[in-house]
Design a protein around this motif. Structure first.
Motif, PDB file in Angstrom:
ATOM      1  N   ALA A 197       4.031 -32.910 -76.020  1.00  0.00           N
ATOM      2  CA  ALA A 197       2.193 -33.394 -76.245  1.00  0.00           C
ATOM      3  C   ALA A 197       1.691 -33.111 -77.443  1.00  0.00           C
ATOM      4  CB  ALA A 197       1.149 -33.534 -75.135  1.00  0.00           C
ATOM      5  N   LYS A 198       1.298 -33.899 -78.050  1.00  0.00           N
ATOM      6  CA  LYS A 198       0.483 -33.564 -79.580  1.00  0.00           C
ATOM      7  C   LYS A 198      -0.502 -33.439 -79.772  1.00  0.00           C
ATOM      8  CE  LYS A 198       1.676 -33.765 -84.939  1.00  0.00           C
ATOM      9  NZ  LYS A 198       2.086 -34.263 -85.512  1.00  0.00           N
ATOM     10  N   VAL A 199      -1.291 -31.866 -80.517  1.00  0.00           N
ATOM     11  CA  VAL A 199      -3.233 -32.644 -80.721  1.00  0.00           C
ATOM     12  C   VAL A 199      -3.254 -32.678 -81.826  1.00  0.00           C
ATOM     13  CG1 VAL A 199      -5.363 -31.712 -80.388  1.00  0.00           C
ATOM     14  CG2 VAL A 199      -3.618 -31.235 -78.241  1.00  0.00           C
ATOM     15  N   THR A 200      -3.999 -33.722 -82.308  1.00  0.00           N
ATOM     16  CA  THR A 200      -4.471 -34.187 -84.022  1.00  0.00           C
ATOM     17  C   THR A 200      -5.811 -34.517 -83.950  1.00  0.00           C
ATOM     18  OG1 THR A 200      -2.208 -35.831 -84.209  1.00  0.00           O
ATOM     19  CG2 THR A 200      -3.407 -35.925 -86.096  1.00  0.00           C
ATOM     20  N   ASN A 201      -5.821 -33.959 -85.258  1.00  0.00           N
ATOM     21  CA  ASN A 201      -7.360 -33.676 -85.417  1.00  0.00           C
ATOM     22  C   ASN A 201      -7.608 -34.725 -86.516  1.00  0.00           C
ATOM     23  OD1 ASN A 201     -10.207 -32.427 -86.253  1.00  0.00           O
ATOM     24  ND2 ASN A 201     -10.297 -31.562 -87.385  1.00  0.00           N
ATOM     25  N   LEU A 202      -8.537 -35.842 -86.173  1.00  0.00           N
ATOM     26  CA  LEU A 202      -8.996 -37.156 -86.738  1.00  0.00           C
ATOM     27  C   LEU A 202     -10.224 -36.486 -87.158  1.00  0.00           C
ATOM     28  CD1 LEU A 202      -8.104 -40.111 -84.358  1.00  0.00           C
ATOM     29  CD2 LEU A 202      -6.306 -38.672 -86.185  1.00  0.00           C
ATOM     30  N   ARG A 203     -10.716 -36.075 -89.140  1.00  0.00           N
ATOM     31  CA  ARG A 203     -12.304 -36.703 -89.012  1.00  0.00           C
ATOM     32  C   ARG A 203     -12.265 -37.419 -89.457  1.00  0.00           C
ATOM     33  NH1 ARG A 203     -12.009 -32.153 -92.980  1.00  0.00           N
ATOM     34  NH2 ARG A 203     -14.262 -32.512 -92.850  1.00  0.00           N
ATOM     35  N   THR A 204     -13.939 -37.318 -89.005  1.00  0.00           N
ATOM     36  CA  THR A 204     -14.823 -39.201 -89.349  1.00  0.00           C
ATOM     37  C   THR A 204     -15.792 -38.596 -89.973  1.00  0.00           C
ATOM     38  OG1 THR A 204     -16.396 -37.507 -87.396  1.00  0.00           O
ATOM     39  CG2 THR A 204     -14.191 -39.095 -86.440  1.00  0.00           C
ATOM     40  N   ARG A 205     -16.473 -39.947 -90.677  1.00  0.00           N
ATOM     41  CA  ARG A 205     -17.526 -39.874 -91.755  1.00  0.00           C
ATOM     42  C   ARG A 205     -18.545 -39.710 -90.750  1.00  0.00           C
ATOM     43  NH1 ARG A 205     -13.937 -44.682 -92.881  1.00  0.00           N
ATOM     44  NH2 ARG A 205     -15.122 -45.684 -91.837  1.00  0.00           N
ATOM     45  N   LYS A 206     -19.315 -40.365 -89.429  1.00  0.00           N
ATOM     46  CA  LYS A 206     -20.435 -39.864 -89.592  1.00  0.00           C
ATOM     47  C   LYS A 206     -20.906 -38.941 -88.294  1.00  0.00           C
ATOM     48  CE  LYS A 206     -24.859 -41.705 -88.099  1.00  0.00           C
ATOM     49  NZ  LYS A 206     -25.739 -41.787 -89.483  1.00  0.00           N
ATOM     50  N   SER A 207     -20.523 -38.623 -87.454  1.00  0.00           N
ATOM     51  CA  SER A 207     -20.677 -36.982 -86.622  1.00  0.00           C
ATOM     52  C   SER A 207     -20.432 -36.127 -87.406  1.00  0.00           C
ATOM     53  CB  SER A 207     -19.919 -37.227 -85.171  1.00  0.00           C
ATOM     54  OG  SER A 207     -19.777 -36.362 -84.520  1.00  0.00           O
ATOM     55  N   ASP A 208     -20.663 -35.212 -86.878  1.00  0.00           N
ATOM     56  CA  ASP A 208     -20.532 -33.823 -87.208  1.00  0.00           C
ATOM     57  C   ASP A 208     -19.336 -32.624 -86.923  1.00  0.00           C
ATOM     58  OD1 ASP A 208     -21.930 -33.198 -84.663  1.00  0.00           O
ATOM     59  OD2 ASP A 208     -23.238 -31.945 -85.140  1.00  0.00           O
ATOM     60  N   HIS A 209     -18.852 -33.772 -85.758  1.00  0.00           N
ATOM     61  CA  HIS A 209     -17.673 -33.565 -85.032  1.00  0.00           C
ATOM     62  C   HIS A 209     -16.522 -34.161 -85.559  1.00  0.00           C
ATOM     63  CE1 HIS A 209     -18.886 -30.636 -81.724  1.00  0.00           C
ATOM     64  NE2 HIS A 209     -19.828 -31.159 -81.474  1.00  0.00           N
ATOM     65  N   SER A 210     -15.014 -33.702 -85.423  1.00  0.00           N
ATOM     66  CA  SER A 210     -14.069 -34.332 -85.460  1.00  0.00           C
ATOM     67  C   SER A 210     -13.194 -35.074 -84.321  1.00  0.00           C
ATOM     68  CB  SER A 210     -13.346 -33.336 -86.000  1.00  0.00           C
ATOM     69  OG  SER A 210     -13.126 -33.167 -87.532  1.00  0.00           O
ATOM     70  N   ALA A 211     -12.915 -36.207 -83.812  1.00  0.00           N
ATOM     71  CA  ALA A 211     -11.938 -36.843 -82.653  1.00  0.00           C
ATOM     72  C   ALA A 211     -10.889 -35.892 -82.921  1.00  0.00           C
ATOM     73  CB  ALA A 211     -12.154 -38.552 -82.556  1.00  0.00           C
ATOM     74  N   LEU A 212     -10.232 -35.968 -81.433  1.00  0.00           N
ATOM     75  CA  LEU A 212      -9.083 -35.221 -80.941  1.00  0.00           C
ATOM     76  C   LEU A 212      -8.436 -36.570 -80.657  1.00  0.00           C
ATOM     77  CD1 LEU A 212      -9.777 -31.708 -79.593  1.00  0.00           C
ATOM     78  CD2 LEU A 212      -8.520 -31.881 -81.793  1.00  0.00           C
ATOM     79  N   PHE A 213      -7.193 -36.733 -80.667  1.00  0.00           N
ATOM     80  CA  PHE A 213      -6.442 -37.435 -80.290  1.00  0.00           C
ATOM     81  C   PHE A 213      -4.691 -36.543 -79.571  1.00  0.00           C
ATOM     82  CE2 PHE A 213      -2.437 -40.229 -80.679  1.00  0.00           C
ATOM     83  CZ  PHE A 213      -2.739 -41.184 -80.127  1.00  0.00           C
ATOM     84  N   LEU A 214      -4.948 -37.124 -78.523  1.00  0.00           N
ATOM     85  CA  LEU A 214      -3.781 -36.339 -77.297  1.00  0.00           C
ATOM     86  C   LEU A 214      -2.552 -36.866 -77.337  1.00  0.00           C
ATOM     87  CD1 LEU A 214      -2.088 -34.476 -75.834  1.00  0.00           C
ATOM     88  CD2 LEU A 214      -4.075 -34.996 -73.794  1.00  0.00           C
ATOM     89  N   GLY A 215      -1.215 -37.296 -78.094  1.00  0.00           N
ATOM     90  CA  GLY A 215      -0.601 -37.966 -77.882  1.00  0.00           C
ATOM     91  C   GLY A 215       0.188 -37.478 -77.595  1.00  0.00           C
ATOM     92  N   ILE A 216       1.209 -38.385 -76.939  1.00  0.00           N
ATOM     93  CA  ILE A 216       2.775 -38.353 -75.637  1.00  0.00           C
ATOM     94  C   ILE A 216       3.921 -38.673 -76.357  1.00  0.00           C
ATOM     95  CG2 ILE A 216       3.604 -38.121 -73.227  1.00  0.00           C
ATOM     96  CD1 ILE A 216       0.476 -38.035 -72.225  1.00  0.00           C
ATOM     97  N   HIS A 217       4.325 -38.043 -76.978  1.00  0.00           N
ATOM     98  CA  HIS A 217       5.926 -38.740 -77.611  1.00  0.00           C
ATOM     99  C   HIS A 217       6.779 -38.118 -76.488  1.00  0.00           C
ATOM    100  CE1 HIS A 217       3.286 -38.476 -81.469  1.00  0.00           C
ATOM    101  NE2 HIS A 217       2.939 -37.645 -80.945  1.00  0.00           N
ATOM    102  N   GLU A 218       8.166 -39.085 -77.227  1.00  0.00           N
ATOM    103  CA  GLU A 218       9.132 -39.031 -76.291  1.00  0.00           C
ATOM    104  C   GLU A 218       9.117 -39.430 -75.125  1.00  0.00           C
ATOM    105  OE1 GLU A 218      11.614 -35.556 -77.669  1.00  0.00           O
ATOM    106  OE2 GLU A 218      10.740 -36.426 -80.480  1.00  0.00           O
ATOM    107  N   SER A 219      10.109 -38.233 -74.440  1.00  0.00           N
ATOM    108  CA  SER A 219      10.373 -38.443 -72.818  1.00  0.00           C
ATOM    109  C   SER A 219       8.713 -38.306 -72.347  1.00  0.00           C
ATOM    110  CB  SER A 219      11.197 -37.523 -72.202  1.00  0.00           C
ATOM    111  OG  SER A 219      10.496 -36.511 -72.773  1.00  0.00           O
ATOM    112  N   LEU A 220       8.692 -38.179 -70.796  1.00  0.00           N
ATOM    113  CA  LEU A 220       7.550 -37.773 -69.725  1.00  0.00           C
ATOM    114  C   LEU A 220       8.651 -37.541 -68.330  1.00  0.00           C
ATOM    115  CD1 LEU A 220       4.343 -37.420 -68.666  1.00  0.00           C
ATOM    116  CD2 LEU A 220       4.970 -39.700 -67.826  1.00  0.00           C
ATOM    117  N   GLY A 221       8.232 -36.796 -67.987  1.00  0.00           N
ATOM    118  CA  GLY A 221       8.803 -36.250 -66.671  1.00  0.00           C
ATOM    119  C   GLY A 221       9.129 -34.985 -66.611  1.00  0.00           C
TER     120      GLY A 221
END
Length: 389
Positions: A356-380
């Motif tokens: 799992a990897k968390v990425t900060n996504l900067r946004t234009r409108k809100s004073d908050h960034s968005a967070l993206f939790l991506g699950i890569h490769e394997s799961l088990g």
């Protein structure tokens, strides 16, 4: 007068620049998906991407523009005559290239999209090497069971909705959690239809404040467990893989209610034995280095939040990208930045989702960034070596 009448098309042309001519082949034609006009575009203004039209019933709709024979333009500022690769503000910006407000989609037939830029783009050498060096940004396949979380601070603004749709289109998450929506459920339902998700659970806003919306792509993967004005709890299930528990969370913003937020986390932790992840805006910090500007966060608040996470068996996942997710007073001497948005997980969850990897996504409108939790490769489970899904 119809929307395709010549006077209307002339007004659209004058909105883009200066109307020159209508394609004669479209005069008197039945309703089509597009109409062609010739326009003189001003070079001292950003190119226009779309225009709002007022319908007969007083509702509005958007008309999107695409351009033929369009000269080089900047994906960062929208001005003609230069590329974002050689634009100083784009080079110094913390905004990833895939989040620039303009793209090659404005060209008819599209074109090669934006790519990461670096010193290699400014090296001296042959013209051919200058154009092809570096990595091209190409949208990859969606991350399995990924989640997008954003304190959007109101979905009543069309630009905020557009940002949500753009992020969903680009990142292809399976879950989208929005906080402080400040609109009714009907508005959130329209967004669900727009992004093509099957499910929506909405916690109503209180007047002009509050409101939580959790969208999910497939109904078969999600079971609602509980909710309140501060969180939505779901069980995530994928055939052939361990189920886990996800809490989409919004902590009280008032300092006087911090203890209530911490006790809520402790109560949630006792509700299930499943591997657990908590994601959202906690309005809390774990360390002093998670804040820049202003006064230091009282150590009592840092300890209180840290003790609550320890009691719950939660740990914070590292975050890639810009180190702060909220700001206030940008550009002033009172500029403050903090990492209020987080993804917390138990060891059990980390064991079944090791990549799992968390990425900060900067946004234009809100004073908050968005967070993206991506699950890569394997799961088990540990040691099973199961393939990704």
């Amino acid at each position: 007068m119809g929307y395709t009448a010549i006077p209307i098309l002339e007004q659209i042309g004058d909105f883009i620049g200066i109307f020159v001519k209508l394609d004669d082949r479209f005069i008197g034609a039945p309703w089509l998906t597009y109409y062609r006009i010739r326009v003189s575009i001003p070079v001292d203004k950003p190119i226009k991407q779309r225009m709002k039209l007022l319908k007969w019933d007083k509702t509005t709709c958007w008309v999107n523009f695409k351009y033929e024979r369009l000269h080089t333009f900047c994906f960062f500022c929208g001005m003609l005559g230069h590329s974002y690769k050689f634009y100083l503000r784009a080079r110094e910006s913390a905004i990833p290239v895939e989040q620039y407000p303009y793209s090659a989609d404005l060209r008819v037939g599209g074109n090669r999209g934006p790519r990461e830029i670096g010193d290699q783009d400014y090296r001296r050498g042959s013209r051919q090497r200058l154009l092809i060096r570096g990595k091209f940004w190409i949208p990859g396949p969606p991350d399995p069971m990924s989640t997008l979380s954003w304190n959007c601070r109101g979905l009543g603004n069309p630009r905020t909705v557009r940002d949500v749709v753009d992020m969903v289109s680009r990142k292809q998450p399976d879950f989208v959690f929005l906080m402080k929506t400040k609109v009714g459920r009907e508005h959130a339902e329209q967004i669900r239809v727009t992004i093509g998700f099957e499910g929506l659970f909405y916690v109503n806003n209180n007047g002009l404040s509050g409101g939580l919306a959790l969208f999910w792509r497939k109904n078969s993967t999600t079971r609602l467990l509980s909710y309140s004005t501060n969180y939505v709890d779901i069980e995530v299930t994928i055939t052939g893989h361990p189920a886990w528990w996800m809490t989409c969370y919004y902590g009280f913003s008032e300092r006087t209610r911090r203890t209530k937020s911490w006790d809520l986390l402790r109560a949630l932790a006792a509700a299930s034995n499943l591997p657990w992840t908590v994601m959202g805006d906690f309005n809390d910090l774990l360390f002093q280095h998670e804040k820049r500007g202003g006064n230091s966060r009282p150590n009592s608040l840092l300890r209180g939040f840290g003790d609550a996470l320890e009691d719950c068996g939660l740990a914070q996942l590292p975050m890639a990208g810009y180190p702060y997710t909220w700001e206030k007073g940008n550009g002033t001497v009172n500029w403050i930045e903090e990492r209020l948005d987080k993804v917390l997980v138990t060891n059990e969850w980390r064991n079944i989702v090791p990549h799992a990897k968390v990425t900060n996504l900067r946004t234009r409108k809100s004073d908050h960034s968005a967070l993206f939790l991506g699950i890569h490769e394997s799961l088990g489970t540990s040691g099973t070596g199961r393939r990704g899904f």
